[in-house]
Design an enzyme around this catalytic site. Structure first.
Site, PDB file in Angstrom:
ATOM      1  N   ARG A  69      19.962 -33.126  -0.270  1.00 42.60           N
ATOM      2  CA  ARG A  69      20.664 -31.975   0.279  1.00 42.60           C
ATOM      3  C   ARG A  69      19.768 -31.290   1.303  1.00 42.60           C
ATOM      4  NH1 ARG A  69      20.491 -28.264  -2.724  1.00 42.60           N
ATOM      5  NH2 ARG A  69      19.597 -29.042  -4.631  1.00 42.60           N
ATOM      6  N   TYR A 208      25.039 -38.131   2.544  1.00 44.87           N
ATOM      7  CA  TYR A 208      24.369 -38.168   1.239  1.00 44.87           C
ATOM      8  C   TYR A 208      24.824 -37.099   0.267  1.00 44.87           C
ATOM      9  CZ  TYR A 208      20.687 -39.633  -1.917  1.00 44.87           C
ATOM     10  OH  TYR A 208      20.009 -40.156  -2.989  1.00 44.87           O
ATOM     11  N   LYS A 217      28.784 -29.724  -4.863  1.00 43.05           N
ATOM     12  CA  LYS A 217      28.142 -28.423  -4.618  1.00 43.05           C
ATOM     13  C   LYS A 217      28.992 -27.538  -3.683  1.00 43.05           C
ATOM     14  CE  LYS A 217      24.625 -29.957  -6.934  1.00 43.05           C
ATOM     15  NZ  LYS A 217      24.402 -29.519  -8.322  1.00 43.05           N
ATOM     16  N   HIS A 237      26.120 -23.655 -12.146  1.00 44.50           N
ATOM     17  CA  HIS A 237      25.344 -24.899 -12.075  1.00 44.50           C
ATOM     18  C   HIS A 237      24.828 -25.201 -13.483  1.00 44.50           C
ATOM     19  CE1 HIS A 237      21.741 -27.104  -9.988  1.00 44.50           C
ATOM     20  NE2 HIS A 237      22.721 -27.942 -10.279  1.00 44.50           N
ATOM     21  N   SER A 259      17.941 -27.998  -9.907  1.00 48.74           N
ATOM     22  CA  SER A 259      18.122 -29.425  -9.681  1.00 48.74           C
ATOM     23  C   SER A 259      16.908 -30.218 -10.162  1.00 48.74           C
ATOM     24  CB  SER A 259      18.317 -29.686  -8.191  1.00 48.74           C
ATOM     25  OG  SER A 259      19.364 -28.889  -7.723  1.00 48.74           O
ATOM     26  N   CYS A 261      15.707 -30.813 -13.123  1.00 47.70           N
ATOM     27  CA  CYS A 261      14.895 -30.283 -14.229  1.00 47.70           C
ATOM     28  C   CYS A 261      15.344 -30.876 -15.556  1.00 47.70           C
ATOM     29  CB  CYS A 261      14.994 -28.765 -14.309  1.00 47.70           C
ATOM     30  SG  CYS A 261      13.959 -27.933 -13.115  1.00 47.70           S
ATOM     31  N   ASP A 284      26.335 -31.106 -15.017  1.00 41.73           N
ATOM     32  CA  ASP A 284      25.859 -30.413 -13.806  1.00 41.73           C
ATOM     33  C   ASP A 284      26.594 -29.110 -13.487  1.00 41.73           C
ATOM     34  OD1 ASP A 284      24.043 -30.377 -11.578  1.00 41.73           O
ATOM     35  OD2 ASP A 284      25.683 -30.963 -10.268  1.00 41.73           O
ATOM     36  N   ARG A 376      19.658 -42.010  -6.709  1.00 37.85           N
ATOM     37  CA  ARG A 376      20.701 -41.536  -7.627  1.00 37.85           C
ATOM     38  C   ARG A 376      21.547 -42.665  -8.199  1.00 37.85           C
ATOM     39  NH1 ARG A 376      21.306 -35.726  -8.211  1.00 37.85           N
ATOM     40  NH2 ARG A 376      19.851 -34.855  -6.718  1.00 37.85           N
TER      41      ARG A 376
HETATM   42  C1  OXD Z   1      21.542 -31.144  -7.442  1.00 39.00           C
HETATM   43  C2  OXD Z   1      22.429 -32.216  -7.908  1.00 39.00           C
HETATM   44  O1  OXD Z   1      20.890 -31.308  -6.396  1.00 39.00           O
HETATM   45  O2  OXD Z   1      23.039 -32.047  -8.982  1.00 39.00           O
HETATM   46  O3  OXD Z   1      21.484 -30.104  -8.120  1.00 39.00           O
HETATM   47  O4  OXD Z   1      22.588 -33.228  -7.211  1.00 39.00           O
HETATM   48 MN    MN Z   2      22.866 -30.067  -9.758  1.00 40.84          MN
END
Ligand code: OXD
Ligand code: MN
Length: 605
Positions: A69, A208, A217, A237, A259, A261, A284, A376
């Protein structure tokens, strides 16, 4: 197809601007997916993985300039700059639309424009919502089919209703004999722009993840957070998990973590305490609304997992590994010689030879990562062996507790309970984390990431906190309890104090019991912590001194934190809710008076 009065004219308008050679309405069928995947293989975007090892799965390699991102290219284009707040990049909506219109003009030449009607949440759920993404990326279509519910059924449910308009182009027209490339993008001109008042997203230049899969998001957090503010709900989130105790009692909890974690790992964890069961509702994003009984109910608006691959292994997340055994798109992972994928942390020993994420030969010890750190997997949630049976319940699941967390090597204890919603909102507003690879930028830097929403809140962060406080006023004593957790605390020598993963169930058990008035806590200046000896550490080799350190209130560290929170709050000026200022003052006073002995609380205190 569709009787929606505004959808057809909008698609026509986009087509005349972007000038694709073809327009295709996606029906969401398997045959459509297979056809697009075959096209992506022919174009070099996808490599089909070995059918006997990873059935119906593909590996994509992105352009090296398009791997995460891009927060500095993400904009909230509200009509008033002050509504975007200091944590978002703002641009005047008319100016942004003019600029992007220039970029979109002819941007799909030589390509097909795909129309993807998609539902966030089970189709027809009273908590769910519909969006339509137009895109020139078949990779995005395939990914959206996994991550959301797409196709004709969504158009049927939409009828003549409202939808969120999501316009996406990779910005690589095939005009004047220009040849296609495996990963088209326009990395110099990326813009991920949100128009909250008109509920639109315009994304240009990137193919991406969160930049391009606009259900995630862009819609489910940035636009949805604005809808939630206006309509009295929460778009967060957060993972959602179901916990069943040995006596068969069930609770659902959500957890907000920045993100990368470990939300996916937590949501799918295998608990180590006998008799406890954890199942996944979402990993998520959570949309939470009051139910008729006044409690907060959550749905997972997504239908798939877009998880960070490195670090995922049979040892630490077997459920994720099972979920990605087939029907999965991998992006920027390494390719093994037998046509499977690999990433750092998947096995103790790397294979002797790989093709790395850039398409080059790779051997152990060569000094380069084989998989991109933000590589990913995109897999259907239904494939997760511990997906909860109610994960698609249109009414959602009732939430008993909310976790906030981050990656902190010091200061923040293993678990800390907010005595009330207001202090819990305060704790959410100050959570911080050491930065990871999920977003472009420097890994390791500490950043305050309120409610893990820093990159995802679609409006002024202080107004968002006010909305949280407001929700607490409305929900009263039916609101979930709030906990601040930290799995990542280290000792003075940098040694991790807590094993994490499945052992985190020990903390969840304490939380579960607290919600039932069945676990002791001690009141401290920063919140209620487990009374020593109340965390179930049976069978776990955590030294007494480590347990003490994990639960130690680092008064000096917190006093330093208070100073940085003051600076953090100062960014928001007089929009900061007075209740949060009061909580900060109260915390500082309690810390200064912290030499007094702690008070033992009973089971319900
Ligand atoms: C993030 C994701 O970046 O879930 O939080 O991809
Ligand atoms: Mn996320």
């Amino acid at each position: 197809m569709t009787s929606n009065k505004s959808l057809l004219p909008w698609v026509d308008e986009v087509a005349s601007l972007c000038q694709p050679s073809d327009v295709r309405w996606c029906d969401g069928s398997e045959s459509e997916y297979d056809e697009l995947a075959a096209m992506l293989v022919a174009n070099g975007t996808f490599t089909k993985l070995n059918e006997s090892k990873r059935p119906n799965s593909y590996l994509a390699r992105s352009d090296p300039a398009d791997v995460a991102r891009v927060e500095e290219r993400t904009f909230i284009c509200s009509e008033r700059e002050s509504d975007a707040g200091p944590t978002n990049n703002w641009c005047d909506p008319t100016e942004m639309k003019e600029k992007l219109t220039r970029l979109y003009r002819g941007s799909m030449r030589g390509r097909t424009l795909y129309v993807i009607p998609y539902s966030m949440g089970p189709i027809g759920s009273p908590i769910g919502r519909i969006g339509v993404q137009v895109t020139d990326s078949p990779y995005v279509v395939c990914s959206m089919r996994i991550m959301t519910r797409i196709g004709q059924a969504v158009l049927d449910a939409l009828g003549n209703g409202d939808f969120v308009r999501c316009l996406h182009s990779v910005g690589y027209p095939l005009a004047d004999g220009r040849k296609d490339v495996p990963w088209p993008c326009d990395s110099e001109n990326k813009h991920i722009s949100h128009f909250p008042e008109t509920r639109e997203v315009w994304s240009y230049g990137s193919g991406y993840g969160g930049n391009a899969l606009m259900g995630k998001k862009c819609f489910a957090l940035r636009i949805a957070s604005v809808l939630a503010r206006d309509e009295g709900w929460l778009a967060e989130h957060m993972l959602i998990m179901k916990i069943t105790s040995p006596t068969g009692h069930i609770k659902y909890i959500t957890g907000a973590f920045p993100s990368a974690c470990g939300k996916t790992n937590l949501a799918m964890m295998t608990p180590t305490i006998p008799g406890w069961k954890i199942e996944t509702v979402g990993d998520d994003i959570a949309w939470l609304r009051f139910g008729e009984d006044g409690r907060l109910y959550a749905i997972n608006p997504e239908a798939g997992f877009f998880g960070v691959a490195p670090g995922t292994s049979m040892a630490n997340n077997p459920n994720a590994m099972q979920a990605i055994r087939s029907n999965t798109i991998f992006t920027n992972c390494a390719l093994t010689d037998d046509g499977d994928v690999w990433w750092e942390g998947m096995t103790d020993q790397p294979p002797e030879h790989l093709i790395d994420w850039l398409g080059n030969d790779w051997t152990p010890g060569c000094g380069r990562p084989a998989a991109q750190p933000n590589s990913r997997f995109t897999a259907p949630a239904s494939q997760c062996p511990v997906i909860a049976s109610e994960w698609e319940d249109p009414h959602g699941v009732p939430i008993s507790a909310i976790l906030f967390g981050g990656r902190r090597s010091g200061v923040v204890p293993l678990v800390n309970e907010a005595p009330n919603w207001r202090y819990g909102t305060f704790l959410g507003s100050i959570i911080s984390s050491e930065k990871t690879a999920a977003a472009a930028g420097k890994v390791g830097e500490l950043r305050i990431d309120p409610m893990a929403m820093l990159p995802f809140c679609g409006y002024h962060m202080a107004d968002y906190w006010a909305h949280w406080l407001d929700m607490g006023e409305k929900g009263g004593d039916k609101m979930p309890r709030i906990y601040y957790v930290n799995w990542f605390r280290k000792d003075a020598n940098g040694r991790p104090l807590w094993p994490g993963f499945g052992q985190n169930c020990r903390v969840l058990k304490w939380i579960f019991d607290r919600c039932d008035g069945q676990a002791d806590a001690q009141q401290t200046p920063i919140g209620n912590l487990p009374l020593p000896g109340t965390l179930d550490l049976d069978g776990l080799a955590v030294a007494k001194a480590d347990e003490e350190e994990l639960l130690r209130v680092d008064t000096q560290g917190w006093l330093t934190l208070v100073e940085s929170i003051k600076q953090h709050y100062a960014r928001f000026g007089d929009r900061i809710p007075p209740a949060l200022e009061q909580e900060l003052t109260g915390l500082a006073q309690r810390l200064r008076a912290a030499t007094k002995p702690t008070k033992k609380l009973g089971k319900t205190g």
